[in-house]
Design a protein around this motif. Structure first.
Motif, PDB file in Angstrom:
ATOM      1  N   THR A  29      21.665  -3.804   2.217  1.00 18.42           N
ATOM      2  CA  THR A  29      23.039  -3.662   2.667  1.00 18.42           C
ATOM      3  C   THR A  29      23.516  -2.263   2.315  1.00 18.42           C
ATOM      4  N   HIS A 168      36.234  -2.630   5.514  1.00 16.63           N
ATOM      5  CA  HIS A 168      35.210  -2.311   4.523  1.00 16.63           C
ATOM      6  C   HIS A 168      35.592  -2.755   3.106  1.00 16.63           C
ATOM      7  N   ASP A 170      35.858  -4.525  -0.225  1.00 14.98           N
ATOM      8  CA  ASP A 170      35.076  -5.522  -0.950  1.00 14.98           C
ATOM      9  C   ASP A 170      35.971  -6.573  -1.593  1.00 14.98           C
ATOM     10  N   GLN A 204      26.778 -11.964  11.991  1.00 12.47           N
ATOM     11  CA  GLN A 204      26.971 -11.788  10.560  1.00 12.47           C
ATOM     12  C   GLN A 204      26.120 -10.628  10.038  1.00 12.47           C
ATOM     13  N   GLU A 205      24.943 -10.463  10.636  1.00 13.84           N
ATOM     14  CA  GLU A 205      24.081  -9.350  10.245  1.00 13.84           C
ATOM     15  C   GLU A 205      24.704  -8.012  10.641  1.00 13.84           C
ATOM     16  N   ARG A 208      27.161  -7.172   7.973  1.00 14.57           N
ATOM     17  CA  ARG A 208      26.498  -6.755   6.737  1.00 14.57           C
ATOM     18  C   ARG A 208      26.011  -5.313   6.835  1.00 14.57           C
ATOM     19  N   HIS A 211      28.618  -2.670   6.518  1.00 14.57           N
ATOM     20  CA  HIS A 211      29.401  -2.882   5.302  1.00 14.57           C
ATOM     21  C   HIS A 211      30.768  -3.469   5.636  1.00 14.57           C
ATOM     22  N   GLN A 213      30.915  -7.020   5.569  1.00 13.17           N
ATOM     23  CA  GLN A 213      30.580  -8.423   5.351  1.00 13.17           C
ATOM     24  C   GLN A 213      31.770  -9.237   4.850  1.00 13.17           C
ATOM     25  N   ASN A 214      32.810  -8.562   4.337  1.00 10.18           N
ATOM     26  CA  ASN A 214      34.013  -9.264   3.908  1.00 10.18           C
ATOM     27  C   ASN A 214      35.122  -9.150   4.950  1.00 10.18           C
ATOM     28  N   LYS A 267      17.490  -3.955  13.555  1.00  8.29           N
ATOM     29  CA  LYS A 267      18.381  -3.797  12.409  1.00  8.29           C
ATOM     30  C   LYS A 267      18.437  -2.369  11.888  1.00  8.29           C
ATOM     31  N   THR A 270      22.375   0.201  13.430  1.00  6.33           N
ATOM     32  CA  THR A 270      23.569  -0.595  13.175  1.00  6.33           C
ATOM     33  C   THR A 270      24.596  -0.473  14.283  1.00  6.33           C
TER      34      THR A 270
END
Length: 295
Positions: A29, A168, A170, A204-205, A208, A211, A213-214, A267, A270
């Motif tokens: 990640t 982005h 977190d 979802q990938e 991730r 960056h 993922q949240n 992958k 991105t």
């Protein structure tokens, strides 16, 4: 000119594919800095978006996306209008990128402090500021992280905004509480962001690898802002207005992306992956402008 840009974009994709095959395995990640510093990101943003880092705004139903620059300025104007501030108001650009948006706000009379995690972005922003003839009294951009705004005085700003950078975060709630602390009473927060209800593994990938993922799910912005203590929350939906750009990404990237999928290397790319998958799953998310007030 539009055809020339399309051809150049295909060349960039080819160059990005070659570079990514050599330098990136697509496994770990990436940090925000790694994502934006990749050759694929740097070339793509420079060529297609004139080194901006955000979507454009088109009238709903438009198919032809060119000139993209005009649509980018239209989105910046939407943000400026949503802030609805008098000249001289002090604002924070939280994730200033190359300084394009911050410079637009400064040209409109706002006094802008910009922060960004990526040293390359700070250097880009300083070049943009100089090229546009803006002074340090109008705008500054420095390296910084909106997860830690301890060096910004409480109740010192009239507004905070993000242009596609809050994705982005977190710790989104911590960031919103940081924003509220530095805003004066009656200060404004405006977030131009995407929110998603993607549930497939491939999407979802995408989040991730970029960056994100949240990234907040659809409808979460309102409840999170309330939890952070903001009031007067309004949401404008620009999903149809950003579609021309994502359609362009989806079409330009579809052939190289599918070729990479055949050999299991998708992958590594991105932005190509994000552009194609977002367009193919259009409707599973929104692009919104969220405005809220610090009571």
């Amino acid at each position: 000119m539009a055809y020339r840009r399309a051809i150049l974009a295909l060349l960039v994709l080819a160059g990005g594919i070659f570079t990514a095959l050599i330098t990136n395995d697509g496994a770990a990640t990436p940090s925000v800095e790694q994502y934006y510093s990749s050759v694929e990101s740097r070339l793509g943003y420079w060529l297609l978006l004139g080194n901006a880092r955000h979507c454009g705004y088109w009238p709903a139903g438009i198919l032809w996306p060119f000139p993209i620059g005009r649509a980018l300025r239209a989105m910046e104007e939407k943000l400026y209008q949503r802030l609805d501030l008098p000249a001289g108001a002090k604002v924070l650009d939280a994730g200033a990128g190359s300084g394009v948006v911050a410079s637009y706000m400064a040209k409109g009379g706002l006094v802008v402090q910009g922060i960004d995690l990526t040293p390359m972005h700070v250097q880009d922003a300083q070049r943009v500021i100089k090229a546009r003839g803006l002074s340090s009294d109008q705008i500054t951009v420095r390296q910084g992280d909106y997860h830690d705004l301890s060096d910004v005085d409480s109740a010192s700003l009239d507004a905070v905004y993000t242009m596609e950078t809050f994705v982005h975060a977190d710790d989104p709630l911590k960031v919103l509480k940081n924003f509220r602390r530095i805003l004066r009473s009656g200060g404004v927060l405006v977030l131009h962001e995407a929110d998603f209800h993607w549930d497939s593994e491939v999407l979802q990938e995408v989040l991730r690898l970029s960056h994100c993922q949240n990234t907040l799910k659809e409808g979460t912005y309102e409840s999170l802002l309330e939890e952070a203590g903001f009031t007067n929350i309004t949401v404008d939906d620009y999903t149809d207005n950003v579609l021309p750009l994502w359609r362009l990404f989806g079409i330009l990237g579809s052939v190289p992306y599918d070729l990479m999928r055949l050999i299991g290397q998708e992958k590594r790319f991105t932005n190509v992956m994000a552009g194609v998958e977002a367009y193919r799953h259009w409707g599973q998310g929104r692009y919104i402008s969220v405005r809220a007030t610090n009571p």
